[in-house]
Design an enzyme around this catalytic site. Structure first.
Site, PDB file in Angstrom:
ATOM      1  N   ALA A 193       0.850  -1.197   0.000  1.00  0.00           N
ATOM      2  CA  ALA A 193       0.000   0.000   0.000  1.00  0.00           C
ATOM      3  C   ALA A 193       0.882   1.241   0.000  1.00  0.00           C
ATOM      4  O   ALA A 193       2.055   1.205   0.402  1.00  0.00           O
ATOM      5  CB  ALA A 193      -0.922  -0.002   1.225  1.00  0.00           C
ATOM      6  N   ASP A 194       0.303   2.337  -0.435  1.00  0.00           N
ATOM      7  CA  ASP A 194       1.000   3.623  -0.374  1.00  0.00           C
ATOM      8  C   ASP A 194      -0.016   4.720  -0.087  1.00  0.00           C
ATOM      9  O   ASP A 194      -1.058   4.801  -0.752  1.00  0.00           O
ATOM     10  CB  ASP A 194       1.731   3.928  -1.678  1.00  0.00           C
TER      11      ASP A 194
END
Length: 218
Positions: A81-82
């Protein structure tokens, strides 16, 4: 009771907040933390990408880096994820230091901004891989901050490793007047979105791996 036959969950993140959240649904025995080494600077400089697309692309390249940098098991569920903070034309990643954090907080003071998390989920069956990409957006509004509040918060060092230079789950909660959307997205992982993605990927591959080995509620 968690099923001991569950696939391992590869968490491609060094974020303690993401680890805390996935640990609510998966046992410590299942979770394997693998932190990919990714240069995000090239993508961050591409001004032609929307923040949503940028967050998804960053999550995707982290997943690709897991394959390049680690020897993954044959069967697994993997998550990268970012999280980005956006206000107008400004995309705010992690501050480079205290002064940069102070400038970010001055930009956010008294304003509404968006927190966007791109999520990449991958399921490997041993003979094939299925990957899903999605993102979640939450609107966050800050109170008007004076210099003493900003200096106090920067001195705590909490902002220094967080996108947008604040953490809603810590002292940064004092800065936030309201949110519209997923609270956990602001922490760095949209839990409801993630669980719906796990359900979707489980449905797509149910002929190869039973849902009881993937979904946390089995």
């Amino acid at each position: 009771m968690r099923n001991s036959d569950h696939l391992p969950l590869i968490l491609g993140s060094g974020s303690p907040r993401r680890l805390e959240l996935v640990s609510r649904f998966f046992s410590q025995e299942q979770i394997q933390v693998r932190v990919p080494d990714v240069d995000e600077s090239t993508l961050m400089r591409q001004g032609d990408l929307s923040v949503e697309v940028l967050s998804r692309e960053l999550a995707r390249i982290k997943m690709d880096a897991l394959h390049d940098q680690y020897d993954l098991p044959k069967r697994y569920l993997a998550l990268t994820a970012d999280t980005l903070v956006s206000m107008g034309d400004h995309v705010l990643g992690k501050p480079e230091g205290p002064e940069n954090a102070r400038r970010m907080l001055e930009i956010l003071s008294g304003q509404r901004h968006q927190v966007i998390t791109g999520v990449c989920l991958e399921l490997a069956t041993g003979s094939s891989r299925v990957r899903l990409l999605d993102d979640e957006v939450t609107d966050v509004e800050f109170s008007l901050l004076d210099s003493k509040q900003i200096n106090w918060y920067v001195a705590s060092e909490e902002p220094l490793d967080k996108a947008g230079a604040y953490g809603i789950q810590g002292l940064g909660s004092a800065l936030v007047s309201r949110i519209n959307g997923c609270y956990y997205n602001v922490m760095g992982l949209p839990v409801n979105k993630l669980l719906r993605m796990i359900q979707q990927i489980s449905d797509e591959i149910s002929d190869q791996i039973p849902s009881s080995q993937i979904l946390p509620w089995f």
